[in-house]
Design an enzyme around this catalytic site. Structure first.
Site, mmCIF file in Angstrom:
data_model
loop_
_atom_site.group_PDB
_atom_site.id
_atom_site.type_symbol
_atom_site.label_atom_id
_atom_site.label_comp_id
_atom_site.label_asym_id
_atom_site.label_seq_id
_atom_site.Cartn_x
_atom_site.Cartn_y
_atom_site.Cartn_z
ATOM 1 N N THR A 217 68.187 140.767 57.581
ATOM 2 C CA THR A 217 68.505 140.383 58.956
ATOM 3 C C THR A 217 69.985 140.599 59.253
ATOM 4 O O THR A 217 70.354 141.080 60.317
ATOM 5 C CB THR A 217 68.127 138.908 59.204
ATOM 6 N N HIS B 232 62.780 144.296 65.069
ATOM 7 C CA HIS B 232 62.019 143.120 64.653
ATOM 8 C C HIS B 232 60.807 143.640 63.895
ATOM 9 O O HIS B 232 60.257 144.684 64.237
ATOM 10 C CB HIS B 232 61.558 142.315 65.875
#
Length: 142
Positions: free
Chosen positions: A93, A117
């Site tokens: 991330t 995502h």
């Protein structure tokens, strides 16, 4: 469907910086088939509905503002072991911690603006795919 599909979204900064084609190319070169795809601009309400699991967390409003700031590309991807393999391809991330050659290492600009995502489980892959696509829109024959 379990085990062989995942959901992916190319986020606003990556689309605005013209990285969409490069990211899709990385995805297909990694052996994924794109079985549904569309570009759209999320409203704040749509972004809140999609990311509702994070409501109440300190980053939630910042995430909603970002995700509704420009166009996104939503995709359903098919490949054996899709969720795990796509998570590896995305990278961490935090782009500073992402492995070399991953999507986020190459195209993310921050933890929030981290380019893409991807679903974190088979169950969420199904839920997230259905958020954006009807059964009619997902090509199942590949």
């Amino acid at each position: 469907m379990n085990g062989n599909i995942t959901f992916s979204m190319i986020k606003p900064t990556a689309t605005q910086n013209n990285h969409t084609g490069h990211i899709i190319n990385m995805i297909t070169n990694a052996g994924f088939h794109v079985i549904a795809i569309k570009m759209l601009h999320l409203s704040k309400d749509q972004a809140k509905a999609f990311y509702g699991v994070h409501e109440g967390k300190e980053f939630f409003e910042r995430l909603i503002d970002f995700m509704s700031s420009g166009p996104i590309v939503a995709m359903v991807l098919k490949k054996e072991n899709a969720v795990e393999d796509y998570r590896k391809l995305m990278g961490a991330t935090d782009p500073a911690k992402a492995a070399e050659g991953t999507i986020r290492k190459l195209y993310a600009t921050s933890m929030t603006m981290n380019a893409v995502h991807g679903s974190d489980s088979d169950e969420n892959a199904s839920l997230e795919s259905r958020f954006f696509f009807s059964d009619f829109e997902v090509f199942k024959q590949l």
